[in-house]
Structure formats: C-alpha cells, structure tokens
Motif scaffolding. Structure first.
Motif, PDB file in Angstrom:
ATOM      1  N   HIS A  84      -4.340   5.750   2.510  1.00  0.00           N
ATOM      2  CA  HIS A  84      -4.267   4.492   1.760  1.00  0.00           C
ATOM      3  C   HIS A  84      -3.408   4.701   0.519  1.00  0.00           C
ATOM      4  O   HIS A  84      -2.729   5.712   0.390  1.00  0.00           O
ATOM      5  CB  HIS A  84      -5.689   4.022   1.417  1.00  0.00           C
ATOM      6  CG  HIS A  84      -5.784   2.602   0.969  1.00  0.00           C
ATOM      7  ND1 HIS A  84      -5.252   1.549   1.681  1.00  0.00           N
ATOM      8  CD2 HIS A  84      -6.353   2.066  -0.136  1.00  0.00           C
ATOM      9  CE1 HIS A  84      -5.501   0.409   1.029  1.00  0.00           C
ATOM     10  NE2 HIS A  84      -6.161   0.699  -0.077  1.00  0.00           N
ATOM     11  N   LEU A  85      -3.465   3.802  -0.415  1.00  0.00           N
ATOM     12  CA  LEU A  85      -2.591   3.808  -1.590  1.00  0.00           C
ATOM     13  C   LEU A  85      -2.682   5.074  -2.437  1.00  0.00           C
ATOM     14  O   LEU A  85      -1.751   5.380  -3.178  1.00  0.00           O
ATOM     15  CB  LEU A  85      -2.900   2.599  -2.473  1.00  0.00           C
ATOM     16  CG  LEU A  85      -2.654   1.234  -1.825  1.00  0.00           C
ATOM     17  CD1 LEU A  85      -3.167   0.132  -2.729  1.00  0.00           C
ATOM     18  CD2 LEU A  85      -1.184   1.043  -1.516  1.00  0.00           C
ATOM     19  N   HIS A  86      -3.778   5.813  -2.338  1.00  0.00           N
ATOM     20  CA  HIS A  86      -3.913   7.037  -3.135  1.00  0.00           C
ATOM     21  C   HIS A  86      -3.074   8.192  -2.586  1.00  0.00           C
ATOM     22  O   HIS A  86      -2.877   9.187  -3.275  1.00  0.00           O
ATOM     23  CB  HIS A  86      -5.388   7.435  -3.250  1.00  0.00           C
ATOM     24  CG  HIS A  86      -6.035   7.781  -1.944  1.00  0.00           C
ATOM     25  ND1 HIS A  86      -6.199   6.871  -0.923  1.00  0.00           N
ATOM     26  CD2 HIS A  86      -6.538   8.944  -1.494  1.00  0.00           C
ATOM     27  CE1 HIS A  86      -6.783   7.467   0.106  1.00  0.00           C
ATOM     28  NE2 HIS A  86      -6.992   8.722  -0.220  1.00  0.00           N
ATOM     29  N   VAL A  87      -2.569   8.073  -1.337  1.00  0.00           N
ATOM     30  CA  VAL A  87      -1.775   9.153  -0.747  1.00  0.00           C
ATOM     31  C   VAL A  87      -0.487   8.673  -0.080  1.00  0.00           C
ATOM     32  O   VAL A  87       0.221   9.471   0.527  1.00  0.00           O
ATOM     33  CB  VAL A  87      -2.604   9.989   0.266  1.00  0.00           C
ATOM     34  CG1 VAL A  87      -3.659  10.817  -0.448  1.00  0.00           C
ATOM     35  CG2 VAL A  87      -3.188   9.116   1.353  1.00  0.00           C
ATOM     36  N   ILE A  88      -0.194   7.375  -0.176  1.00  0.00           N
ATOM     37  CA  ILE A  88       1.064   6.877   0.384  1.00  0.00           C
ATOM     38  C   ILE A  88       1.708   5.882  -0.568  1.00  0.00           C
ATOM     39  O   ILE A  88       1.049   5.303  -1.429  1.00  0.00           O
ATOM     40  CB  ILE A  88       0.902   6.200   1.768  1.00  0.00           C
ATOM     41  CG1 ILE A  88       0.099   4.904   1.684  1.00  0.00           C
ATOM     42  CG2 ILE A  88       0.324   7.135   2.787  1.00  0.00           C
ATOM     43  CD1 ILE A  88       0.112   4.091   2.967  1.00  0.00           C
ATOM     44  N   GLN A  89       3.010   5.710  -0.370  1.00  0.00           N
ATOM     45  CA  GLN A  89       3.744   4.672  -1.082  1.00  0.00           C
ATOM     46  C   GLN A  89       4.515   3.882  -0.041  1.00  0.00           C
ATOM     47  O   GLN A  89       5.118   4.463   0.867  1.00  0.00           O
ATOM     48  CB  GLN A  89       4.697   5.260  -2.103  1.00  0.00           C
ATOM     49  CG  GLN A  89       5.446   4.185  -2.855  1.00  0.00           C
ATOM     50  CD  GLN A  89       6.294   4.740  -3.986  1.00  0.00           C
ATOM     51  OE1 GLN A  89       6.483   5.931  -4.100  1.00  0.00           O
ATOM     52  NE2 GLN A  89       6.788   3.856  -4.812  1.00  0.00           N
ATOM     53  N   SER A  90       4.479   2.578  -0.174  1.00  0.00           N
ATOM     54  CA  SER A  90       5.214   1.719   0.742  1.00  0.00           C
ATOM     55  C   SER A  90       6.701   1.992   0.640  1.00  0.00           C
ATOM     56  O   SER A  90       7.222   2.240  -0.448  1.00  0.00           O
ATOM     57  CB  SER A  90       4.932   0.249   0.401  1.00  0.00           C
ATOM     58  OG  SER A  90       5.773  -0.596   1.166  1.00  0.00           O
TER      59      SER A  90
END
Length: 112
Positions: A84-90
């Motif tokens: 999720h957002l804590h380990v990825i960037q769009s």
C-alpha cells in the motif's frame, strides 16, 4: 467456523493480488483468478480490498496489477506482505507519497 480468505490475481504477470476480506498475519490466503500458486501466507495484517505481495519485490521494482505497472516499490516488500502507500508510490500520481496510508487523504493540503 473460520471463513477462507481469498485474494484475486487479475493477470499472471501481476506481482500483487487483492485480498477480498481482511487477512491477518500467518493466515493462509487462497488465490483465485489467473494465478500460479494456489495459496500464499499473509505475513502481515492486510485490510480487505488491499494488495498482498505474491513474491518478494525489491525497492525500485514496478508493482504490477492488471498486467500493467501501477507503481514502484519504495522499500523491499517480502512475499505475503501488505502492499500500500507505505511501501509504494504511484507512477501515475506523483502526489501519492503525500497521502495518508489509512484514509488516502492528502497530507500536504490544508483545508480551512
């Protein structure tokens, strides 16, 4: 009786799948859709509707869902972990790094 946790893998190229109900750490998760492995063990708690890593993903590697890259890993992600957002960037929205992990609300916008 405990309900079986299922995750949907959309394409064989995907390195993530979407859990259809909350998965707790150490719970087995059954894959459905286009998949190579039938089961995967959740190694972290994963909220319903969120992504689970189908294999180890290294920092900088593309996150693939729907058979296309949707983001980039910002940290190493072990197989079975919450993605999720804590380990990825769009790769489509540069602001994704400024969104609250739980709510998705922008942290860089002030509302008055």
């Amino acid at each position: 009786m405990k309900t079986e946790i299922t995750a949907f893998q959309i394409d064989l190229q995907d390195n993530v799948a979407t859990v259809l109900a909350e998965a707790k750490a150490d719970e087995p998760v059954k894959l459905t859709g286009d998949y190579e492995e039938e089961m995967i063990a959740a190694v972290t708690d994963i909220p319903a509707g969120h992504k689970i890593a189908l294999r180890d993903i290294v920092s900088g590697e593309k996150i693939v869902k729907y058979g296309v890259a949707i983001g980039r890993a910002t940290a190493n992600i072990p197989k079975g972990s919450w993605v999720h957002l804590h380990v990825i960037q769009s790769i489509y929205d540069e602001r994704s790094g400024h969104l609250d992990v739980k709510t998705g609300a922008p942290k860089d916008t002030r509302y008055e």
